[in-house]
Write an enzyme that holds these catalytic residues in place. Structure first.
Site, short mmCIF file in Angstrom:
data_model
loop_
_atom_site.label_atom_id
_atom_site.label_comp_id
_atom_site.label_asym_id
_atom_site.label_seq_id
_atom_site.Cartn_x
_atom_site.Cartn_y
_atom_site.Cartn_z
N TYR A 111 11.35 14.33 23.98
CA TYR A 111 11.29 15.55 23.16
C TYR A 111 12.70 16.05 22.87
O TYR A 111 13.05 16.35 21.72
CB TYR A 111 10.48 16.61 23.89
CG TYR A 111 10.41 17.95 23.18
CD1 TYR A 111 9.63 18.12 22.05
CD2 TYR A 111 11.12 19.04 23.67
CE1 TYR A 111 9.57 19.34 21.40
CE2 TYR A 111 11.06 20.27 23.04
CZ TYR A 111 10.28 20.42 21.90
OH TYR A 111 10.22 21.64 21.26
N LYS A 171 14.55 16.27 19.20
CA LYS A 171 15.06 17.53 18.65
C LYS A 171 16.56 17.44 18.37
O LYS A 171 17.06 18.06 17.42
CB LYS A 171 14.75 18.68 19.60
CG LYS A 171 13.27 19.04 19.67
CD LYS A 171 12.70 19.41 18.30
CE LYS A 171 11.28 19.94 18.41
NZ LYS A 171 10.70 20.26 17.06
N SER A 227 15.02 22.85 19.14
CA SER A 227 14.81 23.35 20.49
C SER A 227 16.12 23.29 21.25
O SER A 227 16.96 22.42 21.00
CB SER A 227 13.77 22.51 21.22
OG SER A 227 13.70 22.85 22.60
#
Length: 258
Positions: free
Chosen positions: A144, A148, A131
Protein backbone atom coordinates in the site's frame (compact mmCIF):
# COMPACT_ATOMS: atom_id res chain seq x y z
CA UNK A 1 -14.28 29.41 -1.85
CA UNK A 2 -15.02 29.15 -5.55
CA UNK A 3 -18.49 28.01 -6.58
CA UNK A 4 -18.47 24.84 -8.67
CA UNK A 5 -21.84 25.57 -10.27
CA UNK A 6 -21.75 24.45 -13.89
CA UNK A 7 -18.78 22.15 -13.34
CA UNK A 8 -18.75 18.35 -13.46
CA UNK A 9 -16.80 16.48 -10.78
CA UNK A 10 -16.05 12.76 -10.95
CA UNK A 11 -15.12 11.01 -7.69
CA UNK A 12 -13.80 7.45 -7.75
CA UNK A 13 -14.59 5.27 -4.76
CA UNK A 14 -17.17 7.90 -3.90
CA UNK A 15 -19.70 5.76 -2.05
CA UNK A 16 -18.33 5.66 1.50
CA UNK A 17 -15.72 7.11 3.83
CA UNK A 18 -13.50 9.81 2.37
CA UNK A 19 -14.92 9.41 -1.14
CA UNK A 20 -18.51 9.97 -0.06
CA UNK A 21 -17.50 13.05 1.95
CA UNK A 22 -15.65 14.42 -1.09
CA UNK A 23 -18.64 13.81 -3.37
CA UNK A 24 -21.01 15.47 -0.91
CA UNK A 25 -18.69 18.48 -0.48
CA UNK A 26 -18.49 19.13 -4.23
CA UNK A 27 -22.24 18.69 -4.61
CA UNK A 28 -22.81 21.22 -1.81
CA UNK A 29 -20.50 23.62 -3.68
CA UNK A 30 -22.75 23.40 -6.74
CA UNK A 31 -20.98 20.79 -8.86
CA UNK A 32 -22.69 18.07 -10.85
CA UNK A 33 -21.19 14.99 -9.21
CA UNK A 34 -20.58 11.55 -10.70
CA UNK A 35 -19.42 8.77 -8.39
CA UNK A 36 -17.64 5.67 -9.67
CA UNK A 37 -17.34 2.53 -7.55
CA UNK A 38 -17.70 -1.21 -7.86
CA UNK A 39 -20.85 -1.53 -5.73
CA UNK A 40 -23.82 0.83 -5.68
CA UNK A 41 -24.74 2.09 -2.19
CA UNK A 42 -28.26 2.43 -0.90
CA UNK A 43 -28.10 6.16 -1.56
CA UNK A 44 -25.36 7.54 -3.79
CA UNK A 45 -24.24 11.14 -4.02
CA UNK A 46 -24.94 12.40 -7.53
CA UNK A 47 -24.98 10.11 -10.56
CA UNK A 48 -23.62 6.65 -9.76
CA UNK A 49 -21.89 4.47 -12.38
CA UNK A 50 -20.81 0.96 -11.37
CA UNK A 51 -17.13 0.63 -12.34
CA UNK A 52 -14.26 -1.76 -11.73
CA UNK A 53 -11.62 0.92 -11.20
CA UNK A 54 -8.76 -1.51 -11.70
CA UNK A 55 -9.90 -2.25 -15.26
CA UNK A 56 -8.95 0.12 -18.08
CA UNK A 57 -11.91 -1.03 -20.16
CA UNK A 58 -14.40 -0.49 -17.34
CA UNK A 59 -13.03 2.98 -16.57
CA UNK A 60 -13.15 3.89 -20.28
CA UNK A 61 -16.78 2.78 -20.48
CA UNK A 62 -17.69 4.82 -17.40
CA UNK A 63 -16.17 7.99 -18.82
CA UNK A 64 -17.89 7.35 -22.13
CA UNK A 65 -21.17 7.45 -20.21
CA UNK A 66 -20.09 10.67 -18.46
CA UNK A 67 -19.28 12.22 -21.85
CA UNK A 68 -22.65 11.23 -23.29
CA UNK A 69 -24.63 12.55 -20.33
CA UNK A 70 -22.66 15.64 -19.29
CA UNK A 71 -20.25 16.42 -22.14
CA UNK A 72 -17.31 17.45 -19.96
CA UNK A 73 -15.32 16.81 -16.79
CA UNK A 74 -13.82 19.67 -14.80
CA UNK A 75 -12.66 17.85 -11.67
CA UNK A 76 -11.47 14.30 -11.04
CA UNK A 77 -10.81 13.08 -7.50
CA UNK A 78 -9.01 9.74 -7.59
CA UNK A 79 -10.01 8.43 -4.18
CA UNK A 80 -10.40 4.70 -4.85
CA UNK A 81 -7.60 2.80 -3.17
CA UNK A 82 -6.56 0.42 -0.46
CA UNK A 83 -4.73 -2.87 -0.10
CA UNK A 84 -4.87 -5.89 2.15
CA UNK A 85 -2.51 -5.49 5.13
CA UNK A 86 0.06 -8.17 5.75
CA UNK A 87 3.75 -8.98 5.90
CA UNK A 88 5.64 -8.34 2.67
CA UNK A 89 6.81 -11.96 2.59
CA UNK A 90 3.21 -13.16 2.51
CA UNK A 91 1.94 -11.10 -0.44
CA UNK A 92 0.85 -13.21 -3.38
CA UNK A 93 1.41 -12.04 -6.92
CA UNK A 94 -2.32 -11.46 -7.32
CA UNK A 95 -2.53 -9.31 -4.17
CA UNK A 96 0.53 -7.29 -5.14
CA UNK A 97 -0.76 -6.61 -8.63
CA UNK A 98 -4.21 -5.72 -7.28
CA UNK A 99 -2.68 -3.08 -4.99
CA UNK A 100 -1.02 -1.30 -7.91
CA UNK A 101 -3.96 -1.83 -10.29
CA UNK A 102 -6.31 0.00 -7.93
CA UNK A 103 -4.10 2.64 -6.31
CA UNK A 104 -1.90 3.61 -9.29
CA UNK A 105 -3.15 2.28 -12.61
CA UNK A 106 -6.79 2.98 -11.78
CA UNK A 107 -5.89 6.62 -11.12
CA UNK A 108 -3.89 6.79 -14.35
CA UNK A 109 -6.71 5.23 -16.40
CA UNK A 110 -9.26 7.68 -14.97
CA UNK A 111 -6.94 10.63 -15.64
CA UNK A 112 -6.33 9.49 -19.23
CA UNK A 113 -10.08 9.20 -19.84
CA UNK A 114 -10.79 12.54 -18.21
CA UNK A 115 -8.23 14.58 -20.16
CA UNK A 116 -10.07 14.75 -23.53
CA UNK A 117 -13.24 15.87 -21.71
CA UNK A 118 -11.60 18.88 -20.05
CA UNK A 119 -11.92 22.46 -21.37
CA UNK A 120 -9.07 23.22 -23.77
CA UNK A 121 -8.57 26.68 -22.24
CA UNK A 122 -7.63 25.18 -18.87
CA UNK A 123 -9.25 25.28 -15.45
CA UNK A 124 -9.60 21.52 -14.95
CA UNK A 125 -8.15 19.79 -11.92
CA UNK A 126 -7.20 16.31 -10.74
CA UNK A 127 -6.79 15.56 -7.04
CA UNK A 128 -5.24 12.20 -6.18
CA UNK A 129 -5.74 10.79 -2.69
CA UNK A 130 -2.41 9.45 -1.52
CA UNK A 131 -1.30 8.64 2.03
CA UNK A 132 1.42 9.41 4.53
CA UNK A 133 2.20 5.69 4.14
CA UNK A 134 3.82 6.63 0.84
CA UNK A 135 6.25 9.04 2.52
CA UNK A 136 7.76 6.79 5.20
CA UNK A 137 8.35 3.11 5.95
CA UNK A 138 5.06 1.24 6.14
CA UNK A 139 5.63 -2.15 7.80
CA UNK A 140 2.54 -4.32 7.57
CA UNK A 141 1.24 -2.31 4.63
CA UNK A 142 4.34 -2.24 2.45
CA UNK A 143 2.55 -2.69 -0.87
CA UNK A 144 0.00 0.00 0.00
CA UNK A 145 2.78 2.44 0.92
CA UNK A 146 4.72 1.63 -2.24
CA UNK A 147 1.62 2.15 -4.38
CA UNK A 148 0.86 5.50 -2.75
CA UNK A 149 4.47 6.60 -3.27
CA UNK A 150 4.06 5.73 -6.96
CA UNK A 151 0.83 7.73 -7.08
CA UNK A 152 2.60 10.78 -5.66
CA UNK A 153 5.30 10.47 -8.33
CA UNK A 154 2.67 10.08 -11.04
CA UNK A 155 0.96 13.22 -9.75
CA UNK A 156 4.08 15.32 -10.28
CA UNK A 157 4.75 13.94 -13.75
CA UNK A 158 1.19 14.55 -14.94
CA UNK A 159 1.30 18.06 -13.50
CA UNK A 160 4.25 18.82 -15.77
CA UNK A 161 2.92 17.05 -18.85
CA UNK A 162 -0.62 18.41 -18.71
CA UNK A 163 -0.07 22.02 -17.66
CA UNK A 164 -1.66 24.45 -18.17
CA UNK A 165 -4.77 22.56 -19.29
CA UNK A 166 -5.09 20.40 -16.15
CA UNK A 167 -3.68 20.98 -12.68
CA UNK A 168 -2.74 17.79 -10.81
CA UNK A 169 -2.20 17.61 -7.05
CA UNK A 170 -2.13 15.00 -4.31
CA UNK A 171 -3.64 15.00 -0.80
CA UNK A 172 -1.76 12.88 1.73
CA UNK A 173 -4.04 11.99 4.65
CA UNK A 174 -2.87 10.53 7.91
CA UNK A 175 -5.33 8.45 9.95
CA UNK A 176 -8.91 9.32 9.00
CA UNK A 177 -11.86 8.37 11.19
CA UNK A 178 -13.75 6.26 8.67
CA UNK A 179 -15.91 3.26 9.52
CA UNK A 180 -13.23 0.83 8.39
CA UNK A 181 -10.45 2.47 10.43
CA UNK A 182 -12.70 2.70 13.48
CA UNK A 183 -13.37 -1.02 13.18
CA UNK A 184 -9.65 -1.71 12.69
CA UNK A 185 -8.82 -0.05 16.02
CA UNK A 186 -11.63 -1.88 17.82
CA UNK A 187 -14.32 0.79 18.02
CA UNK A 188 -14.85 4.57 18.42
CA UNK A 189 -13.36 4.82 21.91
CA UNK A 190 -10.15 3.01 20.96
CA UNK A 191 -9.84 5.08 17.76
CA UNK A 192 -10.27 8.27 19.79
CA UNK A 193 -7.39 7.25 22.05
CA UNK A 194 -5.17 6.74 19.00
CA UNK A 195 -6.20 10.15 17.70
CA UNK A 196 -5.21 11.80 20.96
CA UNK A 197 -1.63 10.78 20.21
CA UNK A 198 -1.52 13.10 17.19
CA UNK A 199 -0.27 16.68 17.70
CA UNK A 200 -3.73 18.08 16.83
CA UNK A 201 -5.30 15.77 19.40
CA UNK A 202 -7.65 13.93 17.06
CA UNK A 203 -7.82 11.96 13.85
CA UNK A 204 -9.01 13.70 10.72
CA UNK A 205 -12.66 13.40 9.79
CA UNK A 206 -13.53 12.55 6.16
CA UNK A 207 -14.78 16.13 5.84
CA UNK A 208 -11.25 17.42 6.54
CA UNK A 209 -9.96 15.57 3.49
CA UNK A 210 -12.94 16.71 1.43
CA UNK A 211 -12.20 20.34 2.27
CA UNK A 212 -8.58 19.91 1.16
CA UNK A 213 -9.77 18.44 -2.15
CA UNK A 214 -12.21 21.28 -2.68
CA UNK A 215 -9.47 23.84 -2.12
CA UNK A 216 -7.02 22.19 -4.51
CA UNK A 217 -9.68 21.94 -7.23
CA UNK A 218 -10.83 25.53 -6.75
CA UNK A 219 -9.69 28.74 -8.40
CA UNK A 220 -8.14 29.70 -5.05
CA UNK A 221 -5.43 27.13 -5.90
CA UNK A 222 -5.11 28.16 -9.56
CA UNK A 223 -1.30 28.34 -9.31
CA UNK A 224 -0.94 25.11 -7.33
CA UNK A 225 0.02 22.04 -9.35
CA UNK A 226 2.30 19.10 -8.66
CA UNK A 227 1.87 19.67 -4.93
CA UNK A 228 1.49 17.20 -2.06
CA UNK A 229 -0.77 18.49 0.70
CA UNK A 230 -0.34 16.72 4.04
CA UNK A 231 -3.53 16.45 6.08
CA UNK A 232 -2.24 14.43 9.00
CA UNK A 233 -2.82 16.48 12.14
CA UNK A 234 0.81 17.48 12.45
CA UNK A 235 2.21 13.99 11.94
CA UNK A 236 3.56 11.67 14.58
CA UNK A 237 4.67 13.37 17.76
CA UNK A 238 8.45 13.16 18.36
CA UNK A 239 9.55 10.89 21.21
CA UNK A 240 10.83 13.75 23.36
CA UNK A 241 7.46 15.49 22.95
CA UNK A 242 5.47 12.41 23.93
CA UNK A 243 7.72 11.91 26.97
CA UNK A 244 7.01 15.42 28.17
CA UNK A 245 10.61 16.58 27.80
CA UNK A 246 9.94 19.85 25.98
CA UNK A 247 11.72 22.82 27.55
CA UNK A 248 9.50 25.08 29.63
CA UNK A 249 10.68 28.11 27.72
CA UNK A 250 11.63 28.26 24.06
CA UNK A 251 15.30 29.01 23.53
CA UNK A 252 16.28 32.15 21.69
CA UNK A 253 18.69 32.25 18.80
CA UNK A 254 21.61 32.64 21.19
CA UNK A 255 20.39 29.78 23.38
CA UNK A 256 19.57 31.99 26.38
CA UNK A 257 15.82 31.72 25.95
CA UNK A 258 15.43 35.49 26.30
Amino acid sequence: MTSFTGRVAVVTGGTRGIGRAVAARFEAAGATVVTLARTEPRQAVGRFIATDLGSHGAVRDAFRTVAEEFGRVDVLVNNAGGARPGAALDYSEAAARAAFDLNVLGALFAAQCMYPLTPEHGGASIVNIGSVAGTRPSPGTALYGAAKAALASLTKSLALEWAPRVRVNCVLPGPVLTESLTAYYGGPEAAAVVGQGLPMGRMAEPADIADACLFLASDAARQVSGAELLVHGGGEAPRFNRAGHLPRRAAGIDGTGE
